[in-house]
Design a protein around this motif. Structure first.
Motif, PDB file in Angstrom:
ATOM      1  N   LEU A 191      23.586  -9.327  24.424  1.00  0.00           N
ATOM      2  CA  LEU A 191      23.804  -7.967  24.153  1.00  0.00           C
ATOM      3  C   LEU A 191      24.147  -7.208  25.531  1.00  0.00           C
ATOM      4  O   LEU A 191      24.994  -6.272  25.870  1.00  0.00           O
ATOM      5  CB  LEU A 191      22.666  -7.324  23.574  1.00  0.00           C
ATOM      6  N   ARG A 192      23.412  -7.773  26.497  1.00  0.00           N
ATOM      7  CA  ARG A 192      23.443  -7.013  27.793  1.00  0.00           C
ATOM      8  C   ARG A 192      23.138  -7.969  28.956  1.00  0.00           C
ATOM      9  O   ARG A 192      22.211  -8.769  28.711  1.00  0.00           O
ATOM     10  CB  ARG A 192      22.646  -5.658  27.732  1.00  0.00           C
ATOM     11  N   GLU A 193      23.660  -7.684  30.136  1.00  0.00           N
ATOM     12  CA  GLU A 193      23.181  -8.289  31.243  1.00  0.00           C
ATOM     13  C   GLU A 193      22.688  -7.188  32.379  1.00  0.00           C
ATOM     14  O   GLU A 193      23.420  -6.345  32.843  1.00  0.00           O
ATOM     15  CB  GLU A 193      24.006  -8.979  31.860  1.00  0.00           C
ATOM     16  N   VAL A 194      21.276  -7.300  32.727  1.00  0.00           N
ATOM     17  CA  VAL A 194      20.891  -6.075  33.608  1.00  0.00           C
ATOM     18  C   VAL A 194      20.828  -6.960  35.084  1.00  0.00           C
ATOM     19  O   VAL A 194      19.742  -7.491  35.309  1.00  0.00           O
ATOM     20  CB  VAL A 194      19.584  -5.485  33.133  1.00  0.00           C
ATOM     21  N   THR A 195      21.679  -6.720  35.838  1.00  0.00           N
ATOM     22  CA  THR A 195      21.836  -7.468  36.934  1.00  0.00           C
ATOM     23  C   THR A 195      20.691  -7.194  38.163  1.00  0.00           C
ATOM     24  O   THR A 195      20.430  -8.371  39.031  1.00  0.00           O
ATOM     25  CB  THR A 195      23.196  -7.269  37.567  1.00  0.00           C
ATOM     26  N   TRP A 196      20.089  -6.188  38.017  1.00  0.00           N
ATOM     27  CA  TRP A 196      19.155  -5.843  39.167  1.00  0.00           C
ATOM     28  C   TRP A 196      17.645  -5.815  38.853  1.00  0.00           C
ATOM     29  O   TRP A 196      17.067  -5.403  39.599  1.00  0.00           O
ATOM     30  CB  TRP A 196      19.716  -4.190  39.504  1.00  0.00           C
ATOM     31  N   PHE A 197      17.415  -6.181  37.460  1.00  0.00           N
ATOM     32  CA  PHE A 197      16.162  -6.055  37.042  1.00  0.00           C
ATOM     33  C   PHE A 197      15.068  -6.355  37.911  1.00  0.00           C
ATOM     34  O   PHE A 197      13.957  -5.831  38.286  1.00  0.00           O
ATOM     35  CB  PHE A 197      15.931  -6.393  35.634  1.00  0.00           C
ATOM     36  N   PHE A 198      15.141  -7.667  38.036  1.00  0.00           N
ATOM     37  CA  PHE A 198      14.191  -8.441  39.015  1.00  0.00           C
ATOM     38  C   PHE A 198      14.251  -8.417  40.433  1.00  0.00           C
ATOM     39  O   PHE A 198      13.238  -9.019  41.306  1.00  0.00           O
ATOM     40  CB  PHE A 198      14.056  -9.943  38.613  1.00  0.00           C
ATOM     41  N   TYR A 199      15.063  -7.806  41.007  1.00  0.00           N
ATOM     42  CA  TYR A 199      15.399  -7.581  42.369  1.00  0.00           C
ATOM     43  C   TYR A 199      14.050  -6.883  43.247  1.00  0.00           C
ATOM     44  O   TYR A 199      13.922  -5.974  42.543  1.00  0.00           O
ATOM     45  CB  TYR A 199      16.747  -7.139  42.748  1.00  0.00           C
ATOM     46  N   GLY A 200      13.668  -7.412  44.187  1.00  0.00           N
ATOM     47  CA  GLY A 200      12.555  -6.974  44.854  1.00  0.00           C
ATOM     48  C   GLY A 200      11.325  -6.715  44.021  1.00  0.00           C
ATOM     49  O   GLY A 200      10.365  -5.870  44.428  1.00  0.00           O
ATOM     50  N   VAL A 201      11.186  -7.625  43.136  1.00  0.00           N
ATOM     51  CA  VAL A 201      10.060  -7.329  42.241  1.00  0.00           C
ATOM     52  C   VAL A 201       9.068  -8.760  42.090  1.00  0.00           C
ATOM     53  O   VAL A 201       9.682  -9.820  42.275  1.00  0.00           O
ATOM     54  CB  VAL A 201      10.417  -7.145  40.528  1.00  0.00           C
ATOM     55  N   GLU A 202       7.718  -8.612  42.785  1.00  0.00           N
ATOM     56  CA  GLU A 202       6.847  -9.445  42.739  1.00  0.00           C
ATOM     57  C   GLU A 202       6.639 -10.091  41.353  1.00  0.00           C
ATOM     58  O   GLU A 202       6.419  -9.236  40.292  1.00  0.00           O
ATOM     59  CB  GLU A 202       5.762  -9.152  43.345  1.00  0.00           C
ATOM     60  N   ASP A 203       6.462 -11.423  41.194  1.00  0.00           N
ATOM     61  CA  ASP A 203       6.119 -11.820  40.022  1.00  0.00           C
ATOM     62  C   ASP A 203       4.960 -11.499  39.241  1.00  0.00           C
ATOM     63  O   ASP A 203       5.002 -11.147  37.917  1.00  0.00           O
ATOM     64  CB  ASP A 203       5.886 -13.496  39.920  1.00  0.00           C
ATOM     65  N   LYS A 204       3.899 -10.970  40.100  1.00  0.00           N
ATOM     66  CA  LYS A 204       2.728 -10.432  39.355  1.00  0.00           C
ATOM     67  C   LYS A 204       2.756  -8.925  38.974  1.00  0.00           C
ATOM     68  O   LYS A 204       1.848  -8.550  38.404  1.00  0.00           O
ATOM     69  CB  LYS A 204       1.461 -10.720  40.280  1.00  0.00           C
TER      70      LYS A 204
END
Length: 252
Positions: A191-204
């Motif tokens: 349906l979609r690809e959100v290329t930026w979602f996890f960039y710069g995000v800590e796993d926790k």
């Protein structure tokens, strides 16, 4: 295995709500005027019932099957994933204004919701992505508008691929015709690809769960609009809650 229900937190749930003993089959109810949305300059609307878990590890994938008696425009339910602070209910508009004037902007996190939605007379695979600047919407019709359809449920999948979040959907009524793992895999549609979602995000700082919402509140104007577009109007259901059923929730 399904996730442990004791690890989940609820938002906008009635006092009578009881967390299920298993995440294999449960429901969420959403009354009129409930939504998860972001639109400048008013900020967030976070009145949708949500249950979520805050991950202690790197997010890999989440899946769930959604079904409901879709009746009103924008009835919806599905998976939701937040990146950033733990999600909370809406900040009152006067509080948000004071916060923006003192700190420059209201606290926000980015999020994505994806699932099944009734819009323009048909069921859709839909998704919304939200950044601090606002949100968008996209939908893929699963049937012709205002026609009877046997597509009563949808399986939705969120998958991490590098920094991107990929959104997949599958129509369960079609999957039984696939008799091999490869054939079942081919029934997933991107349906979609959100290329930026996890960039710069800590796993926790990733929180995943499910939501239900009924943004519409049928006023006289809403009723006239639905009648003009051939949508279902039933006095016996007006103002009632949307009940969304979730099956086989998996989060890894």
């Amino acid at each position: 295995m399904p996730p442990d229900p004791s690890c989940f937190t609820g938002l906008n749930l009635p006092q009578s709500f009881t967390f299920p003993t298993t995440m294999e089959d449960f429901t969420l109810s959403a009354g009129p005027n409930t939504d998860l949305w972001r639109k400048p300059p008013n900020g967030d609307t976070s009145t949708a019932p949500i249950i979520f878990t805050s991950l202690q590890r790197r997010f890999v994938v989440a899946e769930v099957t959604i079904s409901a008696d879709w009746e009103m425009e924008s009835d919806q339910g599905g998976l939701v994933i937040f990146a950033g602070p733990v999600p909370t209910q809406s900040i009152p508009s006067d509080t948000a204004s004071r916060y923006r004037s003192s700190l420059g902007s209201a606290p926000t996190c980015k999020w994505v919701k994806a699932g099944m939605e009734f819009a323009s007379g048909t069921v859709n695979a839909s998704s919304v992505t939200a950044t601090p600047d606002g949100a968008d919407w996209c939908g893929f019709p699963l049937a012709l508008p205002n026609r009877h359809t046997n597509i009563l449920s949808l399986r939705i999948k969120l998958e991490r691929v590098g920094h991107a979040l990929w959104i997949w959907y599958q129509v369960p009524s079609l999957a039984p015709h696939a008799h091999t793992p490869g054939a079942v895999g081919s029934t997933w549609k991107k349906l979609r690809e959100v290329t930026w979602f996890f960039y710069g995000v800590e796993d926790k700082c990733v929180h995943v769960g499910v939501y239900a919402s009924r943004p519409t509140n049928l006023s006289r104007t809403d009723t006239m609009w639905q009648a003009m577009h051939g949508l279902r109007i039933d006095d016996s259901t007006r103002g009632n809650e949307l009940v969304v059923n979730f099956e086989d929730l998996e989060i890894f």
